[in-house]
Design a protein around this motif. Structure first.
Motif, mmCIF file in Angstrom:
data_model
loop_
_atom_site.group_PDB
_atom_site.id
_atom_site.type_symbol
_atom_site.label_atom_id
_atom_site.label_comp_id
_atom_site.label_asym_id
_atom_site.label_seq_id
_atom_site.Cartn_x
_atom_site.Cartn_y
_atom_site.Cartn_z
ATOM 1 N N HIS A 1 0.820 -1.098 0.005
ATOM 2 C CA HIS A 1 0.255 0.149 -0.046
ATOM 3 C C HIS A 1 0.983 1.336 0.021
ATOM 4 O O HIS A 1 0.718 2.124 -0.556
ATOM 5 C CB HIS A 1 -0.907 0.215 1.214
ATOM 6 C CG HIS A 1 -1.931 -1.180 1.362
ATOM 7 N ND1 HIS A 1 -2.050 -2.015 2.397
ATOM 8 C CD2 HIS A 1 -2.535 -1.833 0.346
ATOM 9 C CE1 HIS A 1 -2.900 -2.924 2.214
ATOM 10 N NE2 HIS A 1 -3.192 -2.817 0.837
ATOM 11 N N ARG A 2 2.037 1.177 0.864
ATOM 12 C CA ARG A 2 2.715 2.384 0.898
ATOM 13 C C ARG A 2 3.508 2.717 -0.571
ATOM 14 O O ARG A 2 3.446 3.759 -0.979
ATOM 15 C CB ARG A 2 3.888 2.145 1.621
ATOM 16 C CG ARG A 2 4.964 3.023 2.028
ATOM 17 C CD ARG A 2 6.235 2.983 2.791
ATOM 18 N NE ARG A 2 6.769 1.968 2.412
ATOM 19 C CZ ARG A 2 7.713 1.152 3.150
ATOM 20 N NH1 ARG A 2 7.908 1.317 4.280
ATOM 21 N NH2 ARG A 2 8.520 0.127 2.537
ATOM 22 N N GLU A 3 3.909 1.493 -1.021
ATOM 23 C CA GLU A 3 4.624 1.467 -2.344
ATOM 24 C C GLU A 3 3.631 2.172 -3.765
ATOM 25 O O GLU A 3 3.983 3.005 -4.323
ATOM 26 C CB GLU A 3 5.205 0.343 -2.853
ATOM 27 C CG GLU A 3 6.210 -0.322 -1.973
ATOM 28 C CD GLU A 3 7.397 0.635 -1.467
ATOM 29 O OE1 GLU A 3 7.908 1.289 -2.244
ATOM 30 O OE2 GLU A 3 7.339 0.869 -0.128
ATOM 31 N N ARG A 4 2.272 1.609 -3.331
ATOM 32 C CA ARG A 4 1.308 1.941 -4.553
ATOM 33 C C ARG A 4 1.139 3.525 -4.293
ATOM 34 O O ARG A 4 0.962 4.325 -5.160
ATOM 35 C CB ARG A 4 0.103 1.206 -4.227
ATOM 36 C CG ARG A 4 -0.756 1.545 -5.404
ATOM 37 C CD ARG A 4 -2.064 0.527 -5.297
ATOM 38 N NE ARG A 4 -2.148 -0.010 -6.693
ATOM 39 C CZ ARG A 4 -3.038 -0.938 -7.204
ATOM 40 N NH1 ARG A 4 -3.761 -1.268 -5.967
ATOM 41 N NH2 ARG A 4 -3.058 -1.214 -8.059
ATOM 42 N N LEU A 5 0.962 3.961 -3.105
ATOM 43 C CA LEU A 5 0.796 5.509 -2.905
ATOM 44 C C LEU A 5 1.943 6.165 -3.383
ATOM 45 O O LEU A 5 1.754 7.305 -4.218
ATOM 46 C CB LEU A 5 0.587 5.752 -1.460
ATOM 47 C CG LEU A 5 -0.611 5.082 -0.813
ATOM 48 C CD1 LEU A 5 -0.550 5.549 0.385
ATOM 49 C CD2 LEU A 5 -2.059 5.653 -1.428
ATOM 50 N N ARG A 6 3.136 5.785 -3.244
ATOM 51 C CA ARG A 6 4.273 6.650 -3.622
ATOM 52 C C ARG A 6 4.240 6.721 -5.060
ATOM 53 O O ARG A 6 4.795 7.404 -5.566
ATOM 54 C CB ARG A 6 5.531 6.084 -2.828
ATOM 55 C CG ARG A 6 5.770 6.213 -1.444
ATOM 56 C CD ARG A 6 6.926 5.632 -0.906
ATOM 57 N NE ARG A 6 7.138 5.961 0.430
ATOM 58 C CZ ARG A 6 8.171 5.416 1.270
ATOM 59 N NH1 ARG A 6 8.751 4.237 0.706
ATOM 60 N NH2 ARG A 6 8.370 5.844 2.476
ATOM 61 N N ALA A 7 3.933 5.410 -5.844
ATOM 62 C CA ALA A 7 3.942 5.524 -7.294
ATOM 63 C C ALA A 7 2.894 6.304 -7.740
ATOM 64 O O ALA A 7 3.107 6.856 -8.771
ATOM 65 C CB ALA A 7 3.800 3.762 -7.566
ATOM 66 N N GLU A 8 1.742 6.145 -7.440
ATOM 67 C CA GLU A 8 0.346 6.982 -7.845
ATOM 68 C C GLU A 8 0.344 8.222 -7.532
ATOM 69 O O GLU A 8 -0.264 9.268 -8.405
ATOM 70 C CB GLU A 8 -0.830 6.241 -7.405
ATOM 71 C CG GLU A 8 -0.808 4.885 -8.191
ATOM 72 C CD GLU A 8 -2.246 4.156 -7.765
ATOM 73 O OE1 GLU A 8 -3.160 4.881 -7.891
ATOM 74 O OE2 GLU A 8 -2.281 2.979 -7.890
ATOM 75 N N PHE A 9 1.006 8.948 -6.332
ATOM 76 C CA PHE A 9 0.823 10.245 -5.780
ATOM 77 C C PHE A 9 2.135 10.818 -5.448
ATOM 78 O O PHE A 9 2.291 11.184 -4.320
ATOM 79 C CB PHE A 9 -0.180 10.145 -4.753
ATOM 80 C CG PHE A 9 -1.426 9.665 -5.025
ATOM 81 C CD1 PHE A 9 -2.505 10.138 -5.873
ATOM 82 C CD2 PHE A 9 -1.807 8.182 -4.711
ATOM 83 C CE1 PHE A 9 -3.806 10.000 -6.158
ATOM 84 C CE2 PHE A 9 -3.183 7.803 -5.024
ATOM 85 C CZ PHE A 9 -3.930 8.516 -5.737
ATOM 86 N N PRO A 10 3.104 10.531 -6.166
ATOM 87 C CA PRO A 10 4.665 11.141 -5.796
ATOM 88 C C PRO A 10 4.604 12.457 -5.038
ATOM 89 O O PRO A 10 5.269 12.696 -3.982
ATOM 90 C CB PRO A 10 5.617 11.006 -6.880
ATOM 91 C CG PRO A 10 4.571 10.931 -7.964
ATOM 92 C CD PRO A 10 3.277 10.436 -7.582
#
Length: 112
Positions: free
Chosen positions: A60-69
């Motif tokens: 979830h953390r990685e997805r947030l960082r990827a989608e909303f840098p």
């Protein structure tokens, strides 16, 4: 403090976290999911609003960082390591969340 709980589908874990901490003094809480099938999908505005982001798993953390840098810059995010093995308000899930979130809040308050 604004706290955002995040899981995949915003069905069991993050809504449970939101419900448990809704009346906690000094906290405003929301929940959202990272999946396109989430009941409430996380948006950049949620991340901008949040002082603290609590995700259930590393993915979830990685997805947030990827989608909303841009929205994630400077954000405090903590991985609770709670697997998708529970239903909404499952007593074991509630216990895990209460212990994990209390520990994170304590650490965040010490840094402030």
């Amino acid at each position: 403090m604004n706290v955002l709980f995040v899981c995949s589908r915003n069905q069991w874990r993050s809504p449970t976290g939101e419900a448990l901490f809704r009346k906690h003094p000094g906290l405003n809480v929301r929940s959202a999911g990272t999946s396109a099938q989430a009941r409430r999908r996380v948006a950049a505005n949620d991340l901008i609003w949040a002082d603290l982001i609590l995700v259930m798993e590393t993915k979830h953390r990685e997805r947030l960082r990827a989608e909303f840098p841009r929205a994630m810059v400077g954000k405090t995010i903590s991985v609770l390591d709670i697997p998708d093995d529970y239903r909404y308000m499952d007593p074991e899930l509630c216990d895990l969340l209460e212990r994990a979130v209390t520990q994170v809040l304590s650490q965040v308050m010490q840094r402030a």
